[in-house]
Design an enzyme around this catalytic site. Structure first.
Site, PDB file in Angstrom:
ATOM      1  N   GLU A  73       0.750  -1.283  -0.021  1.00  0.00           N
ATOM      2  CA  GLU A  73      -0.163   0.276   0.083  1.00  0.00           C
ATOM      3  C   GLU A  73       0.916   1.366  -0.022  1.00  0.00           C
ATOM      4  OE1 GLU A  73      -2.695  -0.308  -0.829  1.00  0.00           O
ATOM      5  OE2 GLU A  73      -3.936  -1.994   0.406  1.00  0.00           O
ATOM      6  N   HIS A  92      -2.674   2.404   8.886  1.00  0.00           N
ATOM      7  CA  HIS A  92      -3.849   1.505   8.077  1.00  0.00           C
ATOM      8  C   HIS A  92      -3.999   0.069   8.625  1.00  0.00           C
ATOM      9  CE1 HIS A  92      -6.200  -0.693   5.191  1.00  0.00           C
ATOM     10  NE2 HIS A  92      -5.014  -1.551   4.696  1.00  0.00           N
ATOM     11  N   HIS A  94      -6.905  -3.347   9.543  1.00  0.00           N
ATOM     12  CA  HIS A  94      -8.351  -3.923   9.200  1.00  0.00           C
ATOM     13  C   HIS A  94      -9.042  -3.936  10.224  1.00  0.00           C
ATOM     14  CE1 HIS A  94      -6.433  -5.847   5.434  1.00  0.00           C
ATOM     15  NE2 HIS A  94      -6.133  -4.457   5.316  1.00  0.00           N
ATOM     16  N   TYR A 113     -20.739  12.533  19.094  1.00  0.00           N
ATOM     17  CA  TYR A 113     -20.269  13.888  18.760  1.00  0.00           C
ATOM     18  C   TYR A 113     -18.728  13.501  18.334  1.00  0.00           C
ATOM     19  CZ  TYR A 113     -17.772  13.977  23.071  1.00  0.00           C
ATOM     20  OH  TYR A 113     -16.846  13.640  24.430  1.00  0.00           O
ATOM     21  N   HIS A 155     -12.511  -3.273   2.809  1.00  0.00           N
ATOM     22  CA  HIS A 155     -11.065  -3.290   3.161  1.00  0.00           C
ATOM     23  C   HIS A 155     -10.577  -3.050   4.556  1.00  0.00           C
ATOM     24  CE1 HIS A 155      -6.997  -2.231   1.141  1.00  0.00           C
ATOM     25  NE2 HIS A 155      -6.656  -2.688   2.239  1.00  0.00           N
ATOM     26  N   TYR A 208      -9.383  20.584  21.209  1.00  0.00           N
ATOM     27  CA  TYR A 208      -9.157  19.245  21.961  1.00  0.00           C
ATOM     28  C   TYR A 208      -7.954  18.487  21.113  1.00  0.00           C
ATOM     29  CZ  TYR A 208     -10.751  14.674  23.437  1.00  0.00           C
ATOM     30  OH  TYR A 208     -10.719  13.431  24.056  1.00  0.00           O
TER      31      TYR A 208
HETATM   32  P1  13P Z   1       1.214  -5.252   3.326  1.00  0.00           P
HETATM   33  O1  13P Z   1       1.913  -6.328   4.046  1.00  0.00           O
HETATM   34  O2  13P Z   1       2.044  -5.218   1.746  1.00  0.00           O
HETATM   35  O3  13P Z   1       1.600  -3.814   4.045  1.00  0.00           O
HETATM   36  O4  13P Z   1      -0.194  -5.339   3.066  1.00  0.00           O
HETATM   37  C1  13P Z   1      -1.146  -5.424   3.937  1.00  0.00           C
HETATM   38  C2  13P Z   1      -2.276  -4.789   3.639  1.00  0.00           C
HETATM   39  O5  13P Z   1      -3.206  -4.655   4.635  1.00  0.00           O
HETATM   40  C3  13P Z   1      -2.721  -4.685   2.250  1.00  0.00           C
HETATM   41  O6  13P Z   1      -3.907  -3.657   2.270  1.00  0.00           O
END
Ligand code: 13P
Length: 214
Positions: A73, A92, A94, A113, A155, A208
């Site tokens: 990514e 990032h 999941h 809020y 995702h 804040y």
């Molecule tokens: P990477 O291990 O390549 O960072 O990928 C994990 C991922 O969450 C792809 O969206």
């Protein structure tokens, strides 16, 4: 922070995001602005095995220098850091509840809020595109306009900040909001706060600030 400490800090943040349940396995990735480029987690490497030298340096033109391939990514990490000078760290994940909403392509409206901590009146969900593509990066950048976090359809989610601590904090807030919204959806129709009230909260949020101001 020097480069070695920053690399260690990225790994500590990866371990923290998995330990807190914000992420699972080798999913997710983290980057931090460094020099004229960024430091980013390597692709598909278990966080528990990661050493500071495994983190990859990437210039803003996408040229990577390191022992491994950069995260798949890297495009959205690079593009966020290039487009948003106020952002120095991108997380990032999941995360379970954020991702469950994203499976329904559902943004998080102002049902609580705290939605304002991400910078606006909702937390958008960007359209789906294949992982690692420029198309996904473009969708992400658009969903982040005026915001520091977004969901990603089918995702996961992204949270950004002026530093890694703030980005991880925001990721935790977004997942908490997602869980609250998800739970409320099980028992009824969550009510959205009036627009004028969200405006008031957004104004108050300007003072804040998470953690110590640097
Ligand atoms: P990477 O291990 O390549 O960072 O990928 C994990 C991922 O969450 C792809 O969206």
């Amino acid at each position: 922070m020097n480069e070695h400490n920053l690399r260690s800090h990225i790994i500590k943040t990866c371990l923290a995001m998995n330990a807190s349940g914000l992420n699972q396995g080798t999913a997710g990735n983290i980057s931090v602005r460094f020099g004229d480029g960024l430091l980013i987690t390597p692709s598909a490497m278990p966080y528990g095995e990661m050493q500071p030298e495994d983190i990859v340096y990437m210039a803003m033109d996408g040229c990577a220098k390191g022992l491994h391939n950069p995260s798949s990514e890297w495009r959205f990490h690079r593009d966020i850091l290039a487009a948003r000078p106020e952002i120095n760290a991108v997380v990032h994940t999941h995360a379970m509840h954020a991702t469950m909403l994203a499976l329904l392509e559902k943004p998080i409206p102002a049902v609580h809020y705290m939605v304002a901590v991400a910078g606006g009146k909702d937390i958008r969900c960007c359209p789906y595109a294949t992982f690692g593509t420029q198309a996904l990066s473009e969708h992400v950048l658009e969903a982040l306009e005026g915001r520091f976090a977004c969901l990603m359809a089918h995702h996961g989610m992204i949270a950004c900040g002026a530093d890694l601590g703030k980005a991880l904090w925001l990721a935790t807030e977004v997942e908490t909001l997602a869980q609250q919204y998800w739970g409320a959806l099980q028992i009824g129709t969550p009510i959205i706060l009036p627009d004028a009230e969200v405006d008031r909260v957004l104004e108050k949020m300007k003072s804040y600030k998470y953690g110590r101001e640097s």
